[in-house]
Write a protein that holds these residues in place. Sequence first.
Motif, PDB file in Angstrom:
ATOM      1  N   SER A  62       0.489  -0.787   0.151  1.00  0.00           N
ATOM      2  CA  SER A  62      -0.050  -0.259   0.076  1.00  0.00           C
ATOM      3  C   SER A  62       0.815   1.331  -0.082  1.00  0.00           C
ATOM      4  CB  SER A  62      -1.104  -0.335   1.564  1.00  0.00           C
ATOM      5  OG  SER A  62      -1.659   1.509   1.971  1.00  0.00           O
ATOM      6  N   PRO A  63       0.637   2.358  -0.804  1.00  0.00           N
ATOM      7  CA  PRO A  63       1.314   3.758  -0.624  1.00  0.00           C
ATOM      8  C   PRO A  63       1.756   4.190   0.713  1.00  0.00           C
ATOM      9  CG  PRO A  63      -0.579   3.126  -2.326  1.00  0.00           C
ATOM     10  CD  PRO A  63      -0.712   2.331  -1.911  1.00  0.00           C
ATOM     11  N   SER A  64       2.479   4.968   1.060  1.00  0.00           N
ATOM     12  CA  SER A  64       2.403   5.122   2.522  1.00  0.00           C
ATOM     13  C   SER A  64       1.375   6.077   2.979  1.00  0.00           C
ATOM     14  CB  SER A  64       3.881   5.177   2.512  1.00  0.00           C
ATOM     15  OG  SER A  64       4.377   7.586   1.808  1.00  0.00           O
ATOM     16  N   SER A  65       0.459   6.670   1.921  1.00  0.00           N
ATOM     17  CA  SER A  65      -0.874   7.105   2.523  1.00  0.00           C
ATOM     18  C   SER A  65      -1.800   7.206   2.721  1.00  0.00           C
ATOM     19  CB  SER A  65      -0.651   8.245   1.225  1.00  0.00           C
ATOM     20  OG  SER A  65      -0.964   7.911   0.044  1.00  0.00           O
ATOM     21  N   GLU A  66      -1.791   5.601   2.632  1.00  0.00           N
ATOM     22  CA  GLU A  66      -3.200   5.011   2.860  1.00  0.00           C
ATOM     23  C   GLU A  66      -2.904   3.618   4.234  1.00  0.00           C
ATOM     24  OE1 GLU A  66      -3.518   5.008  -0.500  1.00  0.00           O
ATOM     25  OE2 GLU A  66      -4.155   7.061   0.152  1.00  0.00           O
ATOM     26  N   ALA A  67      -1.493   2.812   4.097  1.00  0.00           N
ATOM     27  CA  ALA A  67      -0.966   2.023   4.694  1.00  0.00           C
ATOM     28  C   ALA A  67      -1.541   2.337   5.980  1.00  0.00           C
ATOM     29  CB  ALA A  67       0.575   2.222   4.428  1.00  0.00           C
ATOM     30  N   THR A  68      -1.270   3.512   6.584  1.00  0.00           N
ATOM     31  CA  THR A  68      -1.689   3.535   8.725  1.00  0.00           C
ATOM     32  C   THR A  68      -2.694   3.006   8.787  1.00  0.00           C
ATOM     33  OG1 THR A  68       0.229   4.808   8.218  1.00  0.00           O
ATOM     34  CG2 THR A  68      -1.456   4.788  10.064  1.00  0.00           C
ATOM     35  N   ALA A  69      -3.744   3.948   8.165  1.00  0.00           N
ATOM     36  CA  ALA A  69      -5.372   3.398   8.491  1.00  0.00           C
ATOM     37  C   ALA A  69      -5.862   1.692   8.072  1.00  0.00           C
ATOM     38  CB  ALA A  69      -6.088   4.142   7.491  1.00  0.00           C
ATOM     39  N   LYS A  78      -0.690  -8.330   6.824  1.00  0.00           N
ATOM     40  CA  LYS A  78       0.771  -7.508   6.262  1.00  0.00           C
ATOM     41  C   LYS A  78       0.434  -6.850   5.832  1.00  0.00           C
ATOM     42  CE  LYS A  78       5.191  -7.821   6.362  1.00  0.00           C
ATOM     43  NZ  LYS A  78       6.516  -8.242   5.894  1.00  0.00           N
ATOM     44  N   VAL A  79       0.708  -5.189   6.146  1.00  0.00           N
ATOM     45  CA  VAL A  79       0.002  -4.185   4.616  1.00  0.00           C
ATOM     46  C   VAL A  79       1.732  -4.037   5.028  1.00  0.00           C
ATOM     47  CG1 VAL A  79      -0.843  -1.966   4.381  1.00  0.00           C
ATOM     48  CG2 VAL A  79      -1.290  -3.386   5.369  1.00  0.00           C
ATOM     49  N   VAL A  80       2.511  -3.744   3.491  1.00  0.00           N
ATOM     50  CA  VAL A  80       4.105  -3.226   3.274  1.00  0.00           C
ATOM     51  C   VAL A  80       3.246  -2.183   3.552  1.00  0.00           C
ATOM     52  CG1 VAL A  80       5.708  -3.319   2.297  1.00  0.00           C
ATOM     53  CG2 VAL A  80       4.565  -5.329   3.086  1.00  0.00           C
ATOM     54  N   SER A  81       3.813  -0.540   3.865  1.00  0.00           N
ATOM     55  CA  SER A  81       3.934   0.398   3.153  1.00  0.00           C
ATOM     56  C   SER A  81       5.279   0.986   2.297  1.00  0.00           C
ATOM     57  CB  SER A  81       4.114   1.042   4.739  1.00  0.00           C
ATOM     58  OG  SER A  81       3.997   3.126   4.569  1.00  0.00           O
ATOM     59  N   VAL A  82       4.614   1.063   1.103  1.00  0.00           N
ATOM     60  CA  VAL A  82       5.321   1.997  -0.111  1.00  0.00           C
ATOM     61  C   VAL A  82       5.633   2.895   0.125  1.00  0.00           C
ATOM     62  CG1 VAL A  82       5.372   1.544  -2.554  1.00  0.00           C
ATOM     63  CG2 VAL A  82       4.795   0.156  -1.306  1.00  0.00           C
ATOM     64  N   PRO A  83       7.174   3.311   0.198  1.00  0.00           N
ATOM     65  CA  PRO A  83       6.657   5.147   0.159  1.00  0.00           C
ATOM     66  C   PRO A  83       6.909   5.678  -1.360  1.00  0.00           C
ATOM     67  CG  PRO A  83       8.796   3.808   1.228  1.00  0.00           C
ATOM     68  CD  PRO A  83       8.393   2.918   0.405  1.00  0.00           C
ATOM     69  N   ARG A  84       6.433   6.798  -1.013  1.00  0.00           N
ATOM     70  CA  ARG A  84       6.594   7.751  -2.134  1.00  0.00           C
ATOM     71  C   ARG A  84       7.158   8.144  -3.648  1.00  0.00           C
ATOM     72  NH1 ARG A  84       2.243  11.919  -2.520  1.00  0.00           N
ATOM     73  NH2 ARG A  84       1.011  11.586  -0.511  1.00  0.00           N
ATOM     74  N   GLY A  85       7.068   7.855  -4.423  1.00  0.00           N
ATOM     75  CA  GLY A  85       8.155   7.933  -5.661  1.00  0.00           C
ATOM     76  C   GLY A  85       8.701   6.358  -5.618  1.00  0.00           C
ATOM     77  N   GLU A  86       8.209   5.280  -4.595  1.00  0.00           N
ATOM     78  CA  GLU A  86       8.307   3.289  -4.949  1.00  0.00           C
ATOM     79  C   GLU A  86       6.940   3.023  -5.359  1.00  0.00           C
ATOM     80  OE1 GLU A  86      10.603   1.429  -2.817  1.00  0.00           O
ATOM     81  OE2 GLU A  86      12.007   3.551  -1.809  1.00  0.00           O
TER      82      GLU A  86
END
Length: 400
Positions: A62-69, A78-86
Amino acid sequence: MLLPRALEAADVDAWVILCRENNNDPLADHVGCENAGAPAAYVFYRLSDEKGGSEFHSLVFSPSSEATALAELEIHDKVVSVPRGESALKQAAEFIQEHDFQRIAVNSSVNNAQADGLSYTQRLALKDALGDKFAQRLVSSEELVYEWLAIKLPQEVDIIREAARLTAEWQIEAYKQVVPGKTTDADVARFLKAKMEEHGVTDAWAPDQNPNVNSGPDRGHSHATDKVIMPGDVIQTDFGIKVHGRWVSDIQRFAYVLKPGETKPPEDIQHYWESARAGGRAAFEAMKPGVRGIDVDAAQSVLMKQNGSEHVMWSTGHPVGYVAHDTGPNLGGSRGATVRPAAKKTLKAGMVFAFDGFHAWKRDDGTTKTISVEEMAVITEDGAEYLIPPQEELILIPSE
């Protein structure tokens, strides 16, 4: 509970759903990616365990902008937070390659729109990220989605049952408001819309055609018009509601407007009603695990012919649950020139259907009128069970 069985039944190792903003996959809110902003990749997969079976897992890139929620909801392993630009897609592809999955399902389907959410450009991007070797392992998720969505849990059936009860109750209440020679079909529809607003429920299908109230000749799937309801009319109301933003109903109730001096329907109308009711009962008796959808349709078709019904183009019934025409076996094909693939599918316990009892006849003006009293039932281990009591008699509306 249902998705692991569906992967196994479809012989799929992994299922990949790509989600995005504004033009999302039809199954997005079934898997938790309805709030996707930037592209995300959801992977459901099976891994062999030490006992020779398999373990089910869900993994989200998931993009980091949605991963936390998303992680806070705890609906995925498991939710993997994908940093912006990746790229979430690239990381998902690398995960698939690492585990050497053999059959990888994606949402591309000719026969099931709910399993056809992967766009052409998304598919190209996925194939490019996977590389030729793994791109050749992509298969349609059609069978997986079929096995997953067609079966409803007992708790879901209870919710749908309550929706059906309200739907039928409000239709009967609406008929009590009819004043022959004054009330229009659209007036009846507006009454039902007001009931929906009062109780905070929404439409089971396109709002412009729900409810479809028709006191004249057949119009098919359509909107209610300003036709004035008159003595001698047979009124059809096709109505469905959506509750909790998820589960829907689909019920039809029929009424007859008594002419001055009448206390019961004339002999021909009564025959049409009893014929339609008998057709619906024949379909119901045929509904059980292992029976094909086309065979349920055929059980009614025999009675329709015996009772002198005109040809009816519509299928006897369809799955209902998350949408009005849901995934599952089609109860049709015995009267048409072509047979849908879904009509050859067999019924299973836990499937929910809306199904009609048919009788069509020619009116004096040459047009056709069809009684299609529609009930809802759930398939049980040894047969079927009505969700609510079926309509036994025409609702009679007196004339002043």
